[in-house]
Design an enzyme around this catalytic site. Structure first.
Site, PDB file in Angstrom:
ATOM      1  N   LEU A   1       0.878  -1.174   0.000  1.00 15.31           N
ATOM      2  CA  LEU A   1       0.000   0.000   0.000  1.00 15.31           C
ATOM      3  C   LEU A   1       0.913   1.221   0.000  1.00 15.31           C
ATOM      4  O   LEU A   1       1.967   1.212   0.646  1.00 15.31           O
ATOM      5  CB  LEU A   1      -0.895   0.053   1.249  1.00 15.31           C
ATOM      6  N   ASP A   2       0.508   2.276  -0.688  1.00 16.19           N
ATOM      7  CA  ASP A   2       1.292   3.509  -0.670  1.00 16.19           C
ATOM      8  C   ASP A   2       1.444   4.008   0.764  1.00 16.19           C
ATOM      9  O   ASP A   2       0.531   3.853   1.589  1.00 16.19           O
ATOM     10  CB  ASP A   2       0.600   4.597  -1.495  1.00 16.19           C
ATOM     11  N   ARG A   3       2.560   4.650   1.051  1.00 18.02           N
ATOM     12  CA  ARG A   3       2.829   5.120   2.414  1.00 18.02           C
ATOM     13  C   ARG A   3       1.714   6.004   2.994  1.00 18.02           C
ATOM     14  O   ARG A   3       1.329   5.821   4.159  1.00 18.02           O
ATOM     15  CB  ARG A   3       4.176   5.855   2.451  1.00 18.02           C
TER      16      ARG A   3
END
Length: 229
Positions: free
Chosen positions: A61-63
């Site tokens: 997942l994106d940060r």
């Protein structure tokens, strides 16, 4: 919030966590502590494990995104999860809070994603371009406040920054997402994109697993959740 309080599911093969905005799923050039580090420490302490703790990472997942992250506790589970995430057997639903009402309250978006590794950003194009990868998602409006709109998103493909780039291409900006055109940042530095639910067949037990992750605890998310979504 303690990592134990964010475990959505755990057995001998899997551990599934509700990720906070700003957490890294795995290490990057920043060298910052990761969610994987926290999970490994939990496993080491909770099960009195010696030496290196195995933890497989089948997806990311994106940060700045929150929500469901699946980790594998065994190599067998990791190999099978990798295959599940590559195909269409893993059903993933996201929630996104955006700044405008879409032209249609529900629909399908199809673009070609071109990634710029220098800026770590993607562009969604309506026509195919060399290096572009097909990106497809379904969305529907499920709630609205005075200034924001809650969309439910189902992915057909898993491209780099797919939801963020595809929404930007049609003039929608996820709240807090400065990189893709939002007017201002969120106080926690995250964006209002949340991996809400996941459904798949357990890679070892072969039983169906369906999980839902509560979104971040803030006023806007809480207002939408209180409406019964």
């Amino acid at each position: 919030m303690d990592i134990k309080d964010r475990i959505l599911y755990e057995d001998n093969h899997l551990i599934i966590i509700n990720k906070l905005c700003g957490e890294l799923v795995q290490g990057d050039v920043t060298g910052d502590e990761t969610l994987a580090d926290l999970v490994k420490e939990y496993l080491r302490v909770n099960y009195n494990k010696q030496g290196n703790v195995f933890l497989g990472i089948p997806h990311r997942l994106d940060r700045p995104t929150s929500g469901i992250v699946v980790y594998a506790k065994t190599e067998k589970a990791l190999i099978r999860l990798n295959e599940l995430f590559k195909g269409s057997a893993m059903k993933k639903t996201y929630w996104a809070i955006v700044d405008h009402m879409p032209n249609q309250t529900e629909g399908t978006l199809v673009h070609y994603i071109v990634r710029d590794t220098k800026t770590n950003k993607s562009v969604a194009l309506s026509v195919e371009k060399k290096g572009g990868k097909l990106a497809k998602l379904d969305y529907k409006l499920i709630s609205a406040s005075k200034n924001y709109f809650l969309l439910e998103v189902n992915l057909h493909t898993g491209r780099h920054h797919q939801i963020r780039a595809q929404f930007a291409a049609i003039g929608l900006h996820i709240k807090g997402d400065l990189k893709y055109g939002a007017a201002r940042s969120n106080p926690d530095g995250g964006i209002c994109l949340h991996a809400r639910s996941i459904s798949f067949t357990h890679p070892v037990k072969k039983e169906q697993i369906t999980l839902t992750a509560p979104p971040p605890d803030d006023a806007l998310w809480n207002a939408f959740v209180s409406e019964g979504h």
